[in-house]
Design a protein around this motif. Structure first.
Motif, mmCIF file in Angstrom:
data_model
loop_
_atom_site.group_PDB
_atom_site.id
_atom_site.type_symbol
_atom_site.label_atom_id
_atom_site.label_comp_id
_atom_site.label_asym_id
_atom_site.label_seq_id
_atom_site.Cartn_x
_atom_site.Cartn_y
_atom_site.Cartn_z
ATOM 1 N N LYS A 166 9.561 21.519 -23.907
ATOM 2 C CA LYS A 166 10.148 21.282 -25.232
ATOM 3 C C LYS A 166 9.523 20.080 -25.915
ATOM 4 O O LYS A 166 10.205 19.256 -26.520
ATOM 5 N N GLY A 167 8.202 19.947 -25.758
ATOM 6 C CA GLY A 167 7.472 18.896 -26.454
ATOM 7 C C GLY A 167 7.509 17.526 -25.802
ATOM 8 O O GLY A 167 6.925 16.580 -26.309
ATOM 9 N N LYS A 168 8.185 17.385 -24.687
ATOM 10 C CA LYS A 168 8.274 16.089 -24.010
ATOM 11 C C LYS A 168 7.439 16.098 -22.735
ATOM 12 O O LYS A 168 7.558 17.010 -21.923
ATOM 13 N N VAL A 169 6.626 15.066 -22.581
ATOM 14 C CA VAL A 169 5.808 14.924 -21.374
ATOM 15 C C VAL A 169 6.555 14.033 -20.395
ATOM 16 O O VAL A 169 7.000 12.941 -20.741
ATOM 17 N N LEU A 170 6.678 14.513 -19.173
ATOM 18 C CA LEU A 170 7.371 13.779 -18.109
ATOM 19 C C LEU A 170 6.517 13.821 -16.855
ATOM 20 O O LEU A 170 5.616 14.649 -16.728
ATOM 21 N N CYS A 171 6.829 12.969 -15.930
ATOM 22 C CA CYS A 171 6.203 13.088 -14.626
ATOM 23 C C CYS A 171 7.304 13.172 -13.579
ATOM 24 O O CYS A 171 8.368 12.588 -13.735
ATOM 25 N N ILE A 172 7.016 13.939 -12.572
ATOM 26 C CA ILE A 172 7.948 14.104 -11.460
ATOM 27 C C ILE A 172 7.139 13.900 -10.187
ATOM 28 O O ILE A 172 6.173 14.626 -9.947
ATOM 29 N N TYR A 173 7.507 12.867 -9.440
ATOM 30 C CA TYR A 173 6.814 12.657 -8.175
ATOM 31 C C TYR A 173 7.772 12.160 -7.116
ATOM 32 O O TYR A 173 8.772 11.500 -7.408
ATOM 33 N N ASP A 174 7.475 12.541 -5.919
ATOM 34 C CA ASP A 174 8.213 12.127 -4.730
ATOM 35 C C ASP A 174 7.181 12.093 -3.608
ATOM 36 O O ASP A 174 6.838 13.129 -3.049
ATOM 37 N N MET A 175 6.669 10.908 -3.343
ATOM 38 C CA MET A 175 5.571 10.771 -2.392
ATOM 39 C C MET A 175 5.911 9.774 -1.300
ATOM 40 O O MET A 175 6.770 8.914 -1.470
ATOM 41 N N LYS A 176 5.188 9.896 -0.219
ATOM 42 C CA LYS A 176 5.213 8.916 0.863
ATOM 43 C C LYS A 176 3.841 8.261 0.870
ATOM 44 O O LYS A 176 2.821 8.943 0.877
ATOM 45 N N LEU A 177 3.822 6.930 0.833
ATOM 46 C CA LEU A 177 2.582 6.168 0.771
ATOM 47 C C LEU A 177 2.437 5.312 2.020
ATOM 48 O O LEU A 177 3.414 4.715 2.483
ATOM 49 N N GLN A 178 1.210 5.234 2.550
ATOM 50 C CA GLN A 178 0.930 4.352 3.689
ATOM 51 C C GLN A 178 -0.323 3.541 3.399
ATOM 52 O O GLN A 178 -1.351 4.098 2.997
ATOM 53 N N PHE A 179 -0.203 2.235 3.608
ATOM 54 C CA PHE A 179 -1.288 1.300 3.334
ATOM 55 C C PHE A 179 -1.599 0.470 4.577
ATOM 56 O O PHE A 179 -0.691 0.152 5.350
ATOM 57 N N GLN A 180 -2.857 0.085 4.749
ATOM 58 C CA GLN A 180 -3.272 -0.847 5.804
ATOM 59 C C GLN A 180 -3.508 -2.214 5.172
ATOM 60 O O GLN A 180 -4.230 -2.326 4.177
ATOM 61 N N VAL A 181 -2.906 -3.220 5.766
ATOM 62 C CA VAL A 181 -3.021 -4.585 5.255
ATOM 63 C C VAL A 181 -3.530 -5.481 6.375
ATOM 64 O O VAL A 181 -3.093 -5.382 7.519
ATOM 65 N N GLU A 182 -4.425 -6.361 6.016
ATOM 66 C CA GLU A 182 -4.964 -7.349 6.946
ATOM 67 C C GLU A 182 -4.289 -8.682 6.641
ATOM 68 O O GLU A 182 -4.212 -9.090 5.491
ATOM 69 N N VAL A 183 -3.802 -9.348 7.668
ATOM 70 C CA VAL A 183 -3.115 -10.630 7.514
ATOM 71 C C VAL A 183 -3.854 -11.678 8.323
ATOM 72 O O VAL A 183 -4.195 -11.466 9.483
ATOM 73 N N GLN A 184 -4.093 -12.815 7.679
ATOM 74 C CA GLN A 184 -4.732 -13.928 8.374
ATOM 75 C C GLN A 184 -3.915 -15.187 8.100
ATOM 76 O O GLN A 184 -3.557 -15.468 6.951
ATOM 77 N N TYR A 185 -3.628 -15.940 9.142
ATOM 78 C CA TYR A 185 -2.837 -17.167 9.022
ATOM 79 C C TYR A 185 -3.749 -18.379 9.105
ATOM 80 O O TYR A 185 -4.572 -18.486 10.015
ATOM 81 N N LYS A 186 -3.566 -19.273 8.143
ATOM 82 C CA LYS A 186 -4.347 -20.518 8.040
ATOM 83 C C LYS A 186 -5.835 -20.239 8.192
ATOM 84 O O LYS A 186 -6.368 -19.338 7.565
ATOM 85 N N ASP A 187 -6.481 -21.016 9.021
ATOM 86 C CA ASP A 187 -7.922 -20.864 9.195
ATOM 87 C C ASP A 187 -8.264 -20.146 10.501
ATOM 88 O O ASP A 187 -9.375 -20.248 10.995
ATOM 89 N N GLU A 188 -7.298 -19.445 11.046
ATOM 90 C CA GLU A 188 -7.536 -18.720 12.289
ATOM 91 C C GLU A 188 -8.547 -17.601 12.059
ATOM 92 O O GLU A 188 -8.586 -16.992 10.995
ATOM 93 N N GLU A 189 -9.341 -17.346 13.053
ATOM 94 C CA GLU A 189 -10.328 -16.265 12.981
ATOM 95 C C GLU A 189 -9.657 -14.901 13.158
ATOM 96 O O GLU A 189 -10.088 -13.910 12.582
ATOM 97 N N ASN A 190 -8.628 -14.876 13.991
ATOM 98 C CA ASN A 190 -7.967 -13.608 14.282
ATOM 99 C C ASN A 190 -7.229 -13.082 13.060
ATOM 100 O O ASN A 190 -6.538 -13.821 12.369
ATOM 101 N N LYS A 191 -7.378 -11.786 12.858
ATOM 102 C CA LYS A 191 -6.680 -11.122 11.768
ATOM 103 C C LYS A 191 -5.744 -10.078 12.363
ATOM 104 O O LYS A 191 -6.078 -9.414 13.329
ATOM 105 N N LEU A 192 -4.587 -9.994 11.774
ATOM 106 C CA LEU A 192 -3.582 -9.031 12.204
ATOM 107 C C LEU A 192 -3.624 -7.842 11.249
ATOM 108 O O LEU A 192 -3.675 -8.024 10.035
ATOM 109 N N ASN A 193 -3.618 -6.650 11.792
ATOM 110 C CA ASN A 193 -3.518 -5.452 10.956
ATOM 111 C C ASN A 193 -2.078 -5.004 10.919
ATOM 112 O O ASN A 193 -1.406 -4.951 11.951
ATOM 113 N N ALA A 194 -1.618 -4.699 9.730
ATOM 114 C CA ALA A 194 -0.252 -4.231 9.538
ATOM 115 C C ALA A 194 -0.285 -2.958 8.712
ATOM 116 O O ALA A 194 -1.210 -2.734 7.935
ATOM 117 N N LYS A 195 0.736 -2.149 8.897
ATOM 118 C CA LYS A 195 0.868 -0.930 8.104
ATOM 119 C C LYS A 195 2.123 -1.068 7.252
ATOM 120 O O LYS A 195 3.185 -1.434 7.753
#
Length: 147
Positions: free
Chosen positions: A58-87
């Motif tokens: 009826k002339g109106k543009v809409l979006c309909i979404y229902d998704m599951k998203l997964q991301f990988q994040v790298e975390v590093q604390y201070k000047d440490e060399e080790n990096k933690l991977n998180a999801k």
């Protein structure tokens, strides 16, 4: 997509799930936050599943979404060399959700509270732009010019 739909009256749908994956790769991957001795870097979108449609009725543009998203994040604390991977998983990324209704599940061995406090608000702000960008990118595909 050619649309034969006088006065944009009839229901038209366009599947935008493949576009969504590309969108998150382009707009969310490489998100970086440095704060309080922490460095966070979102390095990949692991999965985008569910439904994502732009629709017109009826002339109106809409979006309909229902998704599951997964991301990988790298975390590093201070000047440490080790990096933690998180999801980070967003189990329900839905078109009619308010900003305070988003749920972020964090799978990490350490620093979960810092991820939630420092990184998640930045990720959420990027996700909040998705709906407007989705409609702008696809509204012309579901509407017939009525000039």
């Amino acid at each position: 997509m050619v649309v034969h739909n006088p006065n944009n009256w009839h229901w038209i749908d366009k599947n935008c799930l493949p576009w969504s994956k590309t969108y998150f790769d382009e707009h969310v991957v490489k998100t970086k936050v440095e704060q309080n001795d922490y460095k966070f870097f979102l390095n990949s979108v692991d999965s985008v599943t569910g439904d994502c449609d732009v629709t017109q009725r009826k002339g109106k543009v809409l979006c309909i979404y229902d998704m599951k998203l997964q991301f990988q994040v790298e975390v590093q604390y201070k000047d440490e060399e080790n990096k933690l991977n998180a999801k980070i998983t967003v189990p329900e990324f839905v078109h009619d959700q308010d900003e305070d209704e988003y749920v972020f599940e964090i799978d990490a061995d350490d620093h979960k509270s810092e991820i939630r406090k420092i990184f998640v608000p930045v990720l959420k702000s990027k996700l909040m732009k998705f709906q407007d960008d989705l409609i702008k990118a696809h509204e012309k595909d579901v509407q017939h010019a009525t000039s």
